[in-house]
Design a protein around this motif. Structure first.
Motif, short mmCIF file in Angstrom:
data_model
loop_
_atom_site.label_atom_id
_atom_site.label_comp_id
_atom_site.label_asym_id
_atom_site.label_seq_id
_atom_site.Cartn_x
_atom_site.Cartn_y
_atom_site.Cartn_z
N GLN A 253 63.14 3.80 38.10
CA GLN A 253 63.23 4.61 36.90
C GLN A 253 63.77 5.98 37.25
O GLN A 253 63.29 6.61 38.19
N ARG A 254 64.77 6.44 36.52
CA ARG A 254 65.31 7.77 36.77
C ARG A 254 64.29 8.82 36.33
O ARG A 254 63.80 8.78 35.20
N PRO A 255 63.94 9.75 37.21
CA PRO A 255 62.93 10.75 36.85
C PRO A 255 63.38 11.56 35.65
O PRO A 255 64.55 11.88 35.49
N MET A 256 62.44 11.84 34.79
CA MET A 256 62.74 12.66 33.63
C MET A 256 62.68 14.12 34.03
O MET A 256 61.78 14.57 34.73
N SER A 257 63.66 14.87 33.58
CA SER A 257 63.71 16.30 33.88
C SER A 257 63.37 17.08 32.63
O SER A 257 63.95 16.86 31.57
N THR A 258 62.43 18.00 32.75
CA THR A 258 62.07 18.85 31.62
C THR A 258 62.70 20.21 31.74
O THR A 258 62.42 21.09 30.94
N ARG A 259 63.56 20.38 32.74
CA ARG A 259 64.19 21.69 32.96
C ARG A 259 65.20 21.97 31.86
O ARG A 259 65.98 21.13 31.47
N SER A 260 65.16 23.19 31.33
CA SER A 260 66.07 23.55 30.24
C SER A 260 67.51 23.50 30.70
O SER A 260 67.85 24.00 31.76
N ARG A 261 68.38 22.85 29.89
CA ARG A 261 69.80 22.76 30.20
C ARG A 261 70.62 23.66 29.27
O ARG A 261 71.84 23.57 29.27
N ASN A 262 69.97 24.46 28.44
CA ASN A 262 70.70 25.28 27.50
C ASN A 262 70.77 26.73 27.97
O ASN A 262 70.75 27.67 27.18
N ALA A 263 70.83 26.93 29.28
CA ALA A 263 70.98 28.26 29.86
C ALA A 263 71.66 28.12 31.21
O ALA A 263 71.48 27.12 31.91
N THR A 264 72.46 29.12 31.57
CA THR A 264 73.11 29.11 32.88
C THR A 264 72.07 29.34 33.97
O THR A 264 70.97 29.84 33.69
N PRO A 265 72.38 28.98 35.22
CA PRO A 265 71.43 29.25 36.30
C PRO A 265 71.00 30.70 36.38
O PRO A 265 69.84 31.00 36.64
N ALA A 266 71.94 31.63 36.13
CA ALA A 266 71.59 33.05 36.22
C ALA A 266 70.61 33.45 35.12
O ALA A 266 69.67 34.21 35.35
N VAL A 267 70.81 32.92 33.91
CA VAL A 267 69.90 33.24 32.81
C VAL A 267 68.53 32.61 33.04
O VAL A 267 67.50 33.21 32.74
#
Length: 391
Positions: free
Chosen positions: A120-134
């Motif tokens: 099973q591909r691990p689910m990521s809860t990390r926000s993808r609506n911001a750049t790494p710097a933000v």
């Protein structure tokens, strides 16, 4: 333990600085899942995992620098009797003793008491609506982006600071060496950008034989509100069609004209000089180019220009006159052949249609690599550039 080493990120620098770990020791990750954000050659780059597995060790702490080829992440080896992802068969193998499916693992399975389930591909809860710097800024200010909604497609630095309400970030307990976050240090965060600039300038000094040609363009007839940068972009594309050897790469003593015209636009930012690339000038409308320029400026301020937007230039433009100065000696960065510099416009009294008139002039400074092109080619390029700007 399988060790994943820092790959060559293709930016011409021998090292990278870890800015944000996106996984922790003990996490399960899937192939191509982002592991870490690193900073190199003025770009923040997310490094993906080369394979699936469990993270056993993070070799570098956030804020530390490592060389290309040095260990980055250690993964747990597959258990004995099990095969890795790359050795699994795509078709099931029947058990000789029972006639039932024995799983999709190559080799003999000593015990049939353990069922092998599909990965099973691990689910990521990390926000993808911001750049790494933000995201890094939000973490420093204690802002949980998962509880907020951006005004546009992505959060901006201003939105994060507004969400923080001007309050300092909450105190945190000390974290392990491999996962602790560095204290904010503006001088340190700008170091990779300035190191990249120093290396690029040194390479130009050692390789390029520069020649610079200057002139002024009468822009008195431009309509009010005309974008100087946009007019320059269009004029460069026109001049490149007239003299294609200036829109070229010169590498290994070979001159290779390039198509289409991809203009690297020098952008001044607090963290250093960034040169994002406007791809295929002729293939985009004025509105599209202006929107892209605005996005580049915002990303440069936030330090999050994608790596792909920093590559592929065929000619450079430096609009230094937006700050001050009329003429300059712009620096050509190999393998490019030419850079166009635009100075600060000014007014002068000149003869015009038989009378003395106040005219508005735009200074231009062009530098080319004399190893690759002749002075005549540079002069004709400047002439075509000037004629298009005055038309």
């Amino acid at each position: 333990m399988k060790v994943f080493k820092l790959p060559d990120l293709g930016e011409g620098l021998p090292d990278a600085t870890v800015r944000e770990w996106l996984v922790r020791e003990g996490d399960s990750v899937a192939a191509d899942q982002a592991l870490v954000t690193v900073e190199t050659a003025k770009a923040l780059v997310e490094v993906p995992s080369p394979y699936s597995g469990t993270v056993e060790k993070l070799y570098v702490a956030e804020g530390e620098t490592l060389q290309t080829g040095q260990p980055l992440v250690g993964f747990t080896e597959p258990a004995s009797g099990q095969a890795s992802d790359k050795t699994r068969e795509k078709t099931p193998e029947k058990s000789k003793s029972s006639g039932e499916d024995s799983g999709t693992v190559v080799g003999k399975i000593e015990s049939g008491s353990v069922a092998l389930a599909p990965e099973q591909r691990p689910m990521s809860t990390r926000s993808r609506n911001a750049t790494p710097a933000v995201r890094a800024l939000a973490r420093q200010l204690g802002v949980d982006l998962s509880r907020l909604h951006p005004a546009g497609s992505r959060f901006s630095e201003a939105e994060v600071r507004a969400a923080a309400g001007g309050h300092p970030p909450p105190a945190r307990e000390a974290a392990p060496a491999a996962t602790r976050e560095p204290a904010p240090a503006p001088a340190t965060s700008a170091e990779p950008a300035r190191r990249a600039m120093a290396l690029a300038m040194s390479r130009s000094r050692d390789l390029v034989c520069p020649m610079t040609l200057c002139d002024e363009v009468d822009i008195s007839d431009w309509p009010k509100g005309t974008s100087t940068t946009l007019r320059l972009l269009r004029a460069i594309a026109h001049a490149a069609a007239s003299e294609p050897n200036l829109n070229a790469h010169f590498d290994n003593d070979t001159l290779a004209p390039q198509t289409p015209v991809n203009i690297g636009l020098a952008v001044d930012a607090p963290r250093g000089l960034f040169v994002p690339v406007l791809k295929d000038i002729a293939g985009h409308s004025d509105g599209e180019l202006l929107d892209t320029i605005a996005r580049f400026k915002q990303q440069a301020d936030e330090g999050g220009i994608p790596q792909s937007d920093l590559q592929g230039a065929t000619i450079h433009l430096s609009n230094f006159g937006s700050i001050i100065g009329r003429f300059a000696t712009p620096v050509v960065l190999p393998p490019l052949v030419c850079i166009v510099g635009a100075g600060r416009s000014h007014k002068a009294v000149l003869p015009h249609k038989g009378k003395a008139r106040v005219r508005k002039l735009l200074p231009l400074s062009l530098t080319a690599d004399h190893r690759a092109v002749t002075g005549g080619e540079l002069a004709r390029f400047l002439k075509a550039l000037k004629e298009h700007l005055e038309s």
